[in-house]
Design a protein around this motif. Structure first.
Motif, PDB file in Angstrom:
ATOM      1  N   ALA A   1       0.841  -1.206   0.000  1.00 27.00           N
ATOM      2  CA  ALA A   1       0.000   0.000   0.000  1.00 27.00           C
ATOM      3  C   ALA A   1       0.872   1.250   0.000  1.00 27.00           C
ATOM      4  O   ALA A   1       0.538   2.250  -0.644  1.00 27.00           O
ATOM      5  N   GLU A   2       2.006   1.199   0.702  1.00 28.03           N
ATOM      6  CA  GLU A   2       2.899   2.362   0.768  1.00 28.03           C
ATOM      7  C   GLU A   2       3.477   2.688  -0.607  1.00 28.03           C
ATOM      8  O   GLU A   2       3.458   3.839  -1.044  1.00 28.03           O
ATOM      9  N   ALA A   3       3.985   1.677  -1.301  1.00 28.10           N
ATOM     10  CA  ALA A   3       4.586   1.902  -2.624  1.00 28.10           C
ATOM     11  C   ALA A   3       3.531   2.372  -3.621  1.00 28.10           C
ATOM     12  O   ALA A   3       3.783   3.281  -4.421  1.00 28.10           O
ATOM     13  N   PHE A   4       2.367   1.766  -3.571  1.00 24.99           N
ATOM     14  CA  PHE A   4       1.282   2.145  -4.473  1.00 24.99           C
ATOM     15  C   PHE A   4       0.890   3.605  -4.259  1.00 24.99           C
ATOM     16  O   PHE A   4       0.708   4.364  -5.206  1.00 24.99           O
ATOM     17  N   THR A   5       0.791   4.010  -2.999  1.00 26.69           N
ATOM     18  CA  THR A   5       0.398   5.381  -2.681  1.00 26.69           C
ATOM     19  C   THR A   5       1.449   6.376  -3.154  1.00 26.69           C
ATOM     20  O   THR A   5       1.111   7.430  -3.704  1.00 26.69           O
ATOM     21  N   VAL A   6       2.717   6.060  -2.952  1.00 24.56           N
ATOM     22  CA  VAL A   6       3.793   6.948  -3.427  1.00 24.56           C
ATOM     23  C   VAL A   6       3.697   7.106  -4.941  1.00 24.56           C
ATOM     24  O   VAL A   6       3.774   8.226  -5.471  1.00 24.56           O
TER      25      VAL A   6
END
Length: 181
Positions: A141-146
């Motif tokens: 979720a972190e990478a996708f959001t970035v």
């Protein structure tokens, strides 16, 4: 009487934040003076340090206010999170964020830390609104959001510079295809 004074104080603060947001979006942080803000708000420039301490305090108030506006808009708009993110591009706050980005990336920028906190809060707010099933397989979720926030910032910057050259609907469709691969 105290209630009336509190109301006037809150109204003054609101007017100053709104004026500063508009001017920071239009002229940038460095090029906007207390005089500019006070004139636009119709309030004494001495009110600015009284309410915010200094110009960076006012900037933080502006960023907090605009982030709240953006996240509230996301919450109030039902539907596809990708549509919500693409709609963000059209919000007045998006212009402010892009204008300030140019100053925030400069070495020694006085607004870098404030802008970094804004981005962290924006990523956190976006991430909280993306359902787990919307994530591509094997993607955090972190990478996708970035990636999503970065794509929106880049698309927004291009759209602001040359709106006739950027088809936001086509970009949204392509982004959806890329996510659902």
């Amino acid at each position: 009487m105290a209630t009336r004074r509190i109301q006037r104080t809150e109204e003054s603060r609101r007017l100053l934040v709104a004026a500063a947001a508009e001017l920071f979006a239009e002229k940038g942080y460095r090029q906007t003076s207390f005089v500019d803000i006070a004139d636009k708000a119709g309030i004494s420039r001495g009110s600015i340090p009284w309410h915010f301490g200094n110009k960076l305090g006012l900037l933080q108030a502006v960023l907090d206010d605009q982030l709240h506006t953006v996240l509230t808009a996301f919450d109030e708009q039902a539907g596809d999170p990708l549509d919500q993110v693409m709609d963000f591009i059209r919000l007045p706050a998006a212009r402010l964020f892009i204008t300030l980005l140019a100053e925030a990336v400069e070495d020694g920028s006085p607004i870098r830390e404030h802008y970094a906190r804004l981005h962290a809060a924006l990523r956190q707010g976006v991430q909280a609104r993306i359902p787990a099933e919307a994530l591509p397989a094997g993607t955090s979720a972190e990478a996708f959001t970035v990636l999503l926030v970065g794509a929106v910032i880049g698309v927004h910057a291009q759209w602001r510079v040359a709106p006739e050259a950027v088809d936001l609907d086509a970009v949204r469709t392509l982004l959806e295809r890329m996510i659902n691969v």
